[in-house]
Design a protein around this motif. Sequence first.
Motif, mmCIF file in Angstrom:
data_model
loop_
_atom_site.group_PDB
_atom_site.id
_atom_site.type_symbol
_atom_site.label_atom_id
_atom_site.label_comp_id
_atom_site.label_asym_id
_atom_site.label_seq_id
_atom_site.Cartn_x
_atom_site.Cartn_y
_atom_site.Cartn_z
ATOM 1 N N GLY A 185 -21.556 26.011 -38.369
ATOM 2 C CA GLY A 185 -22.046 27.107 -39.201
ATOM 3 C C GLY A 185 -23.196 27.805 -38.492
ATOM 4 N N HIS A 216 -16.071 24.337 -37.187
ATOM 5 C CA HIS A 216 -16.911 23.264 -37.746
ATOM 6 C C HIS A 216 -18.399 23.589 -37.633
ATOM 7 C CE1 HIS A 216 -13.162 21.088 -36.758
ATOM 8 N NE2 HIS A 216 -13.434 20.474 -37.891
ATOM 9 N N ASN A 260 -34.997 16.680 -27.596
ATOM 10 C CA ASN A 260 -35.968 17.151 -28.588
ATOM 11 C C ASN A 260 -37.322 17.351 -27.918
ATOM 12 O OD1 ASN A 260 -34.008 16.512 -30.488
ATOM 13 N ND2 ASN A 260 -34.794 14.440 -30.762
ATOM 14 N N LEU A 263 -25.612 29.725 -36.020
ATOM 15 C CA LEU A 263 -25.752 29.555 -34.560
ATOM 16 C C LEU A 263 -24.932 30.543 -33.718
ATOM 17 C CD1 LEU A 263 -25.714 25.636 -34.263
ATOM 18 C CD2 LEU A 263 -27.677 27.159 -34.314
ATOM 19 N N GLY A 273 -29.271 21.146 -40.191
ATOM 20 C CA GLY A 273 -27.846 21.013 -40.528
ATOM 21 C C GLY A 273 -27.539 19.604 -41.007
ATOM 22 N N ALA A 274 -28.146 18.613 -40.321
ATOM 23 C CA ALA A 274 -27.891 17.223 -40.701
ATOM 24 C C ALA A 274 -28.409 16.958 -42.113
ATOM 25 C CB ALA A 274 -28.559 16.288 -39.710
ATOM 26 N N PRO A 315 -34.233 17.554 -34.060
ATOM 27 C CA PRO A 315 -33.028 16.748 -34.262
ATOM 28 C C PRO A 315 -32.160 17.284 -35.404
ATOM 29 C CG PRO A 315 -34.982 15.574 -35.033
ATOM 30 C CD PRO A 315 -35.463 16.800 -34.320
ATOM 31 N N GLY A 316 -30.861 17.018 -35.300
ATOM 32 C CA GLY A 316 -29.933 17.324 -36.394
ATOM 33 C C GLY A 316 -29.608 18.790 -36.560
ATOM 34 N N CYS A 317 -29.870 19.620 -35.549
ATOM 35 C CA CYS A 317 -29.613 21.048 -35.712
ATOM 36 C C CYS A 317 -28.329 21.506 -35.027
ATOM 37 C CB CYS A 317 -30.803 21.852 -35.224
ATOM 38 S SG CYS A 317 -32.173 21.690 -36.376
ATOM 39 N N GLY A 318 -27.540 20.566 -34.551
ATOM 40 C CA GLY A 318 -26.208 20.926 -34.083
ATOM 41 C C GLY A 318 -26.009 20.963 -32.584
ATOM 42 N N LYS A 319 -26.907 20.332 -31.794
ATOM 43 C CA LYS A 319 -26.742 20.384 -30.337
ATOM 44 C C LYS A 319 -25.433 19.684 -29.921
ATOM 45 C CE LYS A 319 -30.907 18.591 -29.677
ATOM 46 N NZ LYS A 319 -31.436 18.680 -31.047
ATOM 47 N N THR A 320 -25.222 18.490 -30.474
ATOM 48 C CA THR A 320 -24.016 17.743 -30.113
ATOM 49 C C THR A 320 -22.765 18.476 -30.584
ATOM 50 O OG1 THR A 320 -25.345 15.783 -30.502
ATOM 51 C CG2 THR A 320 -22.992 15.440 -30.222
ATOM 52 N N LEU A 321 -22.863 18.994 -31.803
ATOM 53 C CA LEU A 321 -21.729 19.697 -32.403
ATOM 54 C C LEU A 321 -21.308 20.882 -31.528
ATOM 55 C CD1 LEU A 321 -20.429 19.304 -35.232
ATOM 56 C CD2 LEU A 321 -21.861 21.168 -36.031
HETATM 57 N N1 LIG Z 1 -24.864 24.463 -37.401
HETATM 58 C C1 LIG Z 1 -24.250 23.437 -38.013
HETATM 59 N N2 LIG Z 1 -23.068 23.649 -38.645
HETATM 60 C C2 LIG Z 1 -22.458 22.633 -39.279
HETATM 61 N N3 LIG Z 1 -22.919 21.370 -39.311
HETATM 62 C C3 LIG Z 1 -24.088 21.110 -38.712
HETATM 63 C C4 LIG Z 1 -24.809 22.120 -38.024
HETATM 64 N N4 LIG Z 1 -25.919 21.563 -37.517
HETATM 65 C C5 LIG Z 1 -25.892 20.251 -37.841
HETATM 66 N N5 LIG Z 1 -24.791 19.961 -38.569
HETATM 67 C C6 LIG Z 1 -24.451 18.650 -39.154
HETATM 68 O O1 LIG Z 1 -25.402 17.712 -38.721
HETATM 69 C C7 LIG Z 1 -24.823 16.661 -37.962
HETATM 70 C C8 LIG Z 1 -25.731 16.279 -36.814
HETATM 71 O O2 LIG Z 1 -25.809 17.332 -35.875
HETATM 72 P P1 LIG Z 1 -25.901 17.072 -34.308
HETATM 73 O O3 LIG Z 1 -25.620 15.651 -34.002
HETATM 74 O O4 LIG Z 1 -25.075 18.092 -33.612
HETATM 75 O O5 LIG Z 1 -27.434 17.368 -34.062
HETATM 76 P P2 LIG Z 1 -28.267 17.239 -32.721
HETATM 77 O O6 LIG Z 1 -29.041 18.509 -32.630
HETATM 78 O O7 LIG Z 1 -27.412 16.883 -31.593
HETATM 79 O O8 LIG Z 1 -29.255 16.087 -33.120
HETATM 80 P P3 LIG Z 1 -30.059 15.017 -32.189
HETATM 81 O O9 LIG Z 1 -31.143 15.791 -31.517
HETATM 82 O O10 LIG Z 1 -30.597 14.075 -33.210
HETATM 83 O O11 LIG Z 1 -29.072 14.423 -31.253
HETATM 84 C C9 LIG Z 1 -23.479 17.224 -37.520
HETATM 85 O O12 LIG Z 1 -22.512 16.236 -37.331
HETATM 86 C C10 LIG Z 1 -23.117 18.140 -38.676
HETATM 87 O O13 LIG Z 1 -22.540 17.397 -39.733
#
Ligand SMILES: Nc1ncnc2c1ncn2[C@@H]1O[C@H](COP(=O)(O)OP(=O)(O)OP(=O)(O)O)[C@@H](O)[C@H]1O
Length: 548
Positions: A272, A270, A413, A274, A482-483, A312-318
């Motif tokens: 991409g 899931h 962040n 990284l 990513g988000a 934010p939104g770069c996939g840390k949680t993922l």
């Molecule tokens: N490298 C990636 N590969 C695939 N999907 C991604 C990737 N990065 C982000 N996404 C998409 O963006 C969504 C949000 O990412 P995520 O919650 O992991 O970001 P985050 O870095 O934890 O953000 P925050 O700092 O806002 O908590 C994911 O659910 C996914 O759909």
Amino acid sequence: MGYRYDNGVLLHGPSGCGKTTLAHAVAGSVGASFIPISATSIVSGTSGESEKNIRDLFDEAIRVAPCLLFIDEIDAIAGKRDSANKGMESRIVSEIMNGMDRIKQNTDLGKNVVVLAATNRPEALDQSIRRRFGTEIDMGMPNEAAREQILRSLSRDLSLADDVNFKELAKLTPGYVGSDLQYVVKAAVSESFRGSLDDLLTKAGSLRDPTELSDASPAQREWLLLEDHRQASWGESRITADQFKTAISRVQPASKREGFSTIPDTTWSHVGALSDVRKKLEMSIIGPIKDPELFTKVGIKPAAGILLWGPPGCGKTLVAKAVANESKANFISIKGPELLNKYVGESERAVRQLFARAKSSAPCILFFDEMDALVPKRDDSLSDASARVVNTLLTELDGVGDRSGIYVIGATNRPDIIDEAIRRPGRLGTSIYVGLPSAEDRVDILKTLYRNTIGMARGQTAANIAELEKVAMDMRCTGFSGADLGNLMQAAAQACLERAYLHQQQAQGSSGMDGIEVDPVIEIGDWEVALKEVKPSVKDIGVYEDIR
Ligand SMILES: Nc1ncnc2c1ncn2[C@@H]1O[C@H](COP(=O)(O)OP(=O)(O)OP(=O)(O)O)[C@@H](O)[C@H]1O
């Protein structure tokens, strides 16, 4: 010998982990009188009746001493008195305390009674009751070795095929407690039964006089066949590894149903791009969880955890979820601000409880999102209350150390406003930057998102893939996280649907949004619409570059 044992033992752990079974087993082995009681059965609607029931219960236990008194689900009657539990419940709590004190006094007179109580919410117990249980046993979630033993013991009397390997089955059942494993074994038995029943049906003619079966009613026939099954040589009806695996896929662990921590479904497929981040995580967290011996052998002391930081939104949680999945660890996710409570002392307690919960779910990854809110720099402007939360978290992190099976992943962040002490070696010693994707990374992420959502339903074609590459490389995607790419795909899908409705309306002259007959596919025009709509969400990337 002058040893003074505890009169009260409190068993806690998630429901189904075997508290009641253990109590019965202890009673069976000590040879004392045994009084098992469910806490709820003591409560009576009539005033004074519940208190009398409790008094009688303790009197009886003392009378028949030596005795083991087992109170199941004690939290149902001995909850905190401060939280809306007034009147009758408060009197019940006092009566239990009274009973426990009487037991202690009677021990000195040679009448031994031990109260064994079970609960899955030890934190909900009244503190003065809890104090009277000198020994607490946290039964926790069974780890892999324990699950192997439980499965072995539950399958003791079953006839198993040679390919059944309990070690392998234990690996497939993280998050399952004793009662879940019992369901698994039962389901495997019924699986094998089904297989054998089918076999028997085909062989029925040779096993019995055919007229006996054809004259019987359907229910009788089933019974006859089951009898045959029972009498058949076990060689023909042994439970196979595949039947166990089917059973495991059928039984959902209770922890998952109850919203407790479980292993997330997110895998590396899931995620991409990284790949560098993945490599670092493999060395720092996945390896130590999967093969702790190897890491200790070469003298690497695993850290309490790591810090993921970036826009934010770069996939840390993922990524954190994929790490938990790959290491087959349970995953508890908590947002920093959720732990902050306006009542003094509550936040520290919440932090301690969180670590206790993680410990009983080991191996476990504790994921702190927005960690900056929880551990801001301790300077003069910080209130005493917040400083105490930071201290508690540091203390807990220091306690995590060697082989506790807890790993912490912090995400933020704003690494610049986090208290430095948290990043010392041994705590979250490694910081990993999860930044904005490059153009090539965007292609990989968009393909991953497409494959896991739309592609799953309809498959990918060479034309789709070429289109995705073109879109992700487009200048207008520069600076997309990513988000943002996820939003882009949603917008393109929306545009595609709108186009299909419009097309249908024009073709049939009908109005309304229902009854689309064609199978809409995202086309380059839809991506165009999306590219016009979606804008990059990270505005100040320079800030991150500066911190790096
Ligand atoms: N490298 C990636 N590969 C695939 N999907 C991604 C990737 N990065 C982000 N996404 C998409 O963006 C969504 C949000 O990412 P995520 O919650 O992991 O970001 P985050 O870095 O934890 O953000 P925050 O700092 O806002 O908590 C994911 O659910 C996914 O759909």
